[in-house]
Design a protein around this motif. Structure first.
Motif, PDB file in Angstrom:
ATOM      1  N   SER A   1      34.913  35.255  53.973  1.00 42.87           N
ATOM      2  CA  SER A   1      34.390  36.614  54.129  1.00 42.87           C
ATOM      3  C   SER A   1      35.302  37.594  53.415  1.00 42.87           C
ATOM      4  O   SER A   1      36.507  37.386  53.316  1.00 42.87           O
ATOM      5  CB  SER A   1      34.216  36.982  55.598  1.00 42.87           C
ATOM      6  OG  SER A   1      35.402  36.805  56.310  1.00 42.87           O
ATOM      7  N   CYS A   2      34.680  38.654  52.883  1.00 44.85           N
ATOM      8  CA  CYS A   2      35.446  39.634  52.123  1.00 44.85           C
ATOM      9  C   CYS A   2      34.772  40.996  52.187  1.00 44.85           C
ATOM     10  O   CYS A   2      33.572  41.102  52.442  1.00 44.85           O
ATOM     11  CB  CYS A   2      35.591  39.209  50.670  1.00 44.85           C
ATOM     12  SG  CYS A   2      34.042  39.157  49.759  1.00 44.85           S
ATOM     13  N   TRP A   3      35.566  42.007  51.932  1.00 49.80           N
ATOM     14  CA  TRP A   3      35.039  43.367  51.858  1.00 49.80           C
ATOM     15  C   TRP A   3      34.783  43.745  50.399  1.00 49.80           C
ATOM     16  O   TRP A   3      33.736  44.229  50.053  1.00 49.80           O
ATOM     17  CB  TRP A   3      36.003  44.345  52.524  1.00 49.80           C
ATOM     18  CG  TRP A   3      35.504  45.747  52.472  1.00 49.80           C
ATOM     19  CD1 TRP A   3      36.009  46.746  51.707  1.00 49.80           C
ATOM     20  CD2 TRP A   3      34.399  46.306  53.177  1.00 49.80           C
ATOM     21  NE1 TRP A   3      35.297  47.900  51.896  1.00 49.80           N
ATOM     22  CE2 TRP A   3      34.286  47.657  52.797  1.00 49.80           C
ATOM     23  CE3 TRP A   3      33.482  45.799  54.089  1.00 49.80           C
ATOM     24  CZ2 TRP A   3      33.309  48.503  53.296  1.00 49.80           C
ATOM     25  CZ3 TRP A   3      32.507  46.649  54.589  1.00 49.80           C
ATOM     26  CH2 TRP A   3      32.430  47.983  54.199  1.00 49.80           C
ATOM     27  N   ASN A   4      35.762  43.523  49.529  1.00 40.58           N
ATOM     28  CA  ASN A   4      35.598  43.862  48.121  1.00 40.58           C
ATOM     29  C   ASN A   4      36.613  43.066  47.310  1.00 40.58           C
ATOM     30  O   ASN A   4      37.805  43.306  47.411  1.00 40.58           O
ATOM     31  CB  ASN A   4      35.804  45.363  47.919  1.00 40.58           C
ATOM     32  CG  ASN A   4      35.708  45.770  46.472  1.00 40.58           C
ATOM     33  OD1 ASN A   4      35.263  45.005  45.624  1.00 40.58           O
ATOM     34  ND2 ASN A   4      36.135  46.970  46.165  1.00 40.58           N
ATOM     35  N   ILE A   5      36.128  42.150  46.495  1.00 45.83           N
ATOM     36  CA  ILE A   5      37.005  41.284  45.708  1.00 45.83           C
ATOM     37  C   ILE A   5      36.435  41.130  44.295  1.00 45.83           C
ATOM     38  O   ILE A   5      35.221  41.038  44.113  1.00 45.83           O
ATOM     39  CB  ILE A   5      37.173  39.902  46.386  1.00 45.83           C
ATOM     40  CG1 ILE A   5      38.004  38.945  45.527  1.00 45.83           C
ATOM     41  CG2 ILE A   5      35.855  39.297  46.744  1.00 45.83           C
ATOM     42  CD1 ILE A   5      38.305  37.618  46.189  1.00 45.83           C
ATOM     43  N   TRP A   6      37.343  41.119  43.319  1.00 42.30           N
ATOM     44  CA  TRP A   6      36.991  40.906  41.916  1.00 42.30           C
ATOM     45  C   TRP A   6      37.719  39.664  41.407  1.00 42.30           C
ATOM     46  O   TRP A   6      38.936  39.570  41.506  1.00 42.30           O
ATOM     47  CB  TRP A   6      37.399  42.100  41.058  1.00 42.30           C
ATOM     48  CG  TRP A   6      36.518  43.285  41.276  1.00 42.30           C
ATOM     49  CD1 TRP A   6      36.693  44.274  42.205  1.00 42.30           C
ATOM     50  CD2 TRP A   6      35.325  43.593  40.575  1.00 42.30           C
ATOM     51  NE1 TRP A   6      35.675  45.171  42.124  1.00 42.30           N
ATOM     52  CE2 TRP A   6      34.816  44.785  41.127  1.00 42.30           C
ATOM     53  CE3 TRP A   6      34.630  42.990  39.538  1.00 42.30           C
ATOM     54  CZ2 TRP A   6      33.651  45.389  40.677  1.00 42.30           C
ATOM     55  CZ3 TRP A   6      33.466  43.584  39.086  1.00 42.30           C
ATOM     56  CH2 TRP A   6      32.989  44.767  39.645  1.00 42.30           C
ATOM     57  N   ILE A   7      36.949  38.729  40.860  1.00 36.24           N
ATOM     58  CA  ILE A   7      37.516  37.540  40.226  1.00 36.24           C
ATOM     59  C   ILE A   7      37.093  37.596  38.761  1.00 36.24           C
ATOM     60  O   ILE A   7      35.894  37.605  38.458  1.00 36.24           O
ATOM     61  CB  ILE A   7      37.008  36.247  40.903  1.00 36.24           C
ATOM     62  CG1 ILE A   7      37.432  36.227  42.377  1.00 36.24           C
ATOM     63  CG2 ILE A   7      37.542  35.019  40.162  1.00 36.24           C
ATOM     64  CD1 ILE A   7      36.822  35.100  43.183  1.00 36.24           C
ATOM     65  N   THR A   8      38.075  37.660  37.861  1.00 32.09           N
ATOM     66  CA  THR A   8      37.780  37.860  36.447  1.00 32.09           C
ATOM     67  C   THR A   8      38.195  36.638  35.640  1.00 32.09           C
ATOM     68  O   THR A   8      39.381  36.322  35.539  1.00 32.09           O
ATOM     69  CB  THR A   8      38.511  39.120  35.925  1.00 32.09           C
ATOM     70  OG1 THR A   8      38.145  40.226  36.740  1.00 32.09           O
ATOM     71  CG2 THR A   8      38.144  39.408  34.490  1.00 32.09           C
ATOM     72  N   LEU A   9      37.197  35.971  35.074  1.00 31.89           N
ATOM     73  CA  LEU A   9      37.403  34.769  34.248  1.00 31.89           C
ATOM     74  C   LEU A   9      36.675  34.958  32.913  1.00 31.89           C
ATOM     75  O   LEU A   9      35.823  34.165  32.538  1.00 31.89           O
ATOM     76  CB  LEU A   9      36.830  33.541  34.965  1.00 31.89           C
ATOM     77  CG  LEU A   9      37.592  33.032  36.176  1.00 31.89           C
ATOM     78  CD1 LEU A   9      36.677  32.310  37.132  1.00 31.89           C
ATOM     79  CD2 LEU A   9      38.722  32.133  35.725  1.00 31.89           C
ATOM     80  N   ILE A  10      37.009  36.023  32.198  1.00 32.97           N
ATOM     81  CA  ILE A  10      36.233  36.329  30.988  1.00 32.97           C
ATOM     82  C   ILE A  10      37.012  36.198  29.691  1.00 32.97           C
ATOM     83  O   ILE A  10      36.435  36.259  28.619  1.00 32.97           O
ATOM     84  CB  ILE A  10      35.638  37.750  31.063  1.00 32.97           C
ATOM     85  CG1 ILE A  10      36.735  38.795  31.226  1.00 32.97           C
ATOM     86  CG2 ILE A  10      34.615  37.853  32.173  1.00 32.97           C
ATOM     87  CD1 ILE A  10      36.244  40.225  31.124  1.00 32.97           C
ATOM     88  N   ASP A  11      38.318  36.022  29.766  1.00 34.74           N
ATOM     89  CA  ASP A  11      39.129  36.140  28.561  1.00 34.74           C
ATOM     90  C   ASP A  11      39.496  34.822  27.898  1.00 34.74           C
ATOM     91  O   ASP A  11      39.375  34.680  26.697  1.00 34.74           O
ATOM     92  CB  ASP A  11      40.423  36.905  28.887  1.00 34.74           C
ATOM     93  CG  ASP A  11      40.109  38.235  29.546  1.00 34.74           C
ATOM     94  OD1 ASP A  11      39.235  38.942  29.039  1.00 34.74           O
ATOM     95  OD2 ASP A  11      40.721  38.535  30.580  1.00 34.74           O
ATOM     96  N   GLU A  12      39.983  33.876  28.682  1.00 32.99           N
ATOM     97  CA  GLU A  12      40.430  32.594  28.127  1.00 32.99           C
ATOM     98  C   GLU A  12      39.561  31.470  28.664  1.00 32.99           C
ATOM     99  O   GLU A  12      39.060  31.534  29.780  1.00 32.99           O
ATOM    100  CB  GLU A  12      41.891  32.334  28.501  1.00 32.99           C
ATOM    101  CG  GLU A  12      42.871  33.211  27.763  1.00 32.99           C
ATOM    102  CD  GLU A  12      44.296  32.825  28.074  1.00 32.99           C
ATOM    103  OE1 GLU A  12      44.674  31.659  27.835  1.00 32.99           O
ATOM    104  OE2 GLU A  12      45.039  33.702  28.561  1.00 32.99           O
TER     105      GLU A  12
END
Length: 195
Positions: A36-47
């Motif tokens: 569960s989470c309130w607000n999370i960003w996971i960024t896998l766009i570069d490599e």
């Protein structure tokens, strides 16, 4: 092609929720059950070929970001080589992460850990049952565990007859505990009267 797997009983906030950006080839994001989470960003766009793994029974607050790469290059002028390549991020199970935590490439967090608010996790931690925090994060406290329940609920279930008021070290009946928490102004004298 990227791979995203989200386990059962995942509860993101309806307002802000779980944001996964996985555009680079071969990247993966795996989230376990009971997340569960309130607000999370996971960024896998570069490599390419990077992963973010989150175990079961994790609780994340708001403003949390996981980034296994830096987006831009840092080059060693002597060798003319890139020195900031991305690395995987791995989080165990039963982890509670406070507000505005930033987790960077190569971070590893073992199961049964609490990460304090406004921390930056940049390395591998191995010891379970700890609180880690700070910039950069370090172990702050050992031999702890956490529960999703409110402290009053947890304590009343654990100690069905009495609760120890840690601030004053007196035992008080549970039925009077909530009233005491609301009216703490007289503190020790009030506890003595309840006993």
């Amino acid at each position: 092609n990227s791979y995203i797997s989200i386990g059962s009983n995942t509860i993101p906030s309806a307002r802000h929720g779980l944001n996964i950006n996985a555009a680079a080839k071969g990247n993966s994001c795996i989230i376990g059950n009971n997340f569960s989470c309130w607000n999370i960003w996971i960024t896998l766009i570069d490599e390419e070929n990077l992963s973010v793994k989150i175990g079961n029974d994790c609780l994340f607050s708001s403003g949390i970001e996981l980034r296994p790469s830096d987006t831009h290059s840092i080059i060693d002028k002597t060798t003319d080589k890139i020195v900031n390549r991305g690395k995987n991020i791995s989080l165990g199970s039963h982890i509670w992460i406070g507000k505005n935590v930033f987790i960077t490439k190569g971070a590893e967090i073992p199961s049964n850990t609490v990460i304090s608010a406004y921390s930056k996790v940049t390395e591998k931690f191995t010891e379970m049952y700890t609180i880690i925090g700070g910039i950069p994060a370090k172990v702050l406290k050992n031999n702890i565990d956490w529960d999703r329940k409110h402290p009053d609920t947890w304590a009343s279930e654990k100690y069905s007859e009495t609760i120890t008021d840690k601030e004053d070290s007196y035992h008080i009946p549970i039925k009077d505990y909530k009233m005491l928490m609301v009216e703490r102004t007289e503190n020790a004298e009030q506890i003595k009267q309840l006993i």
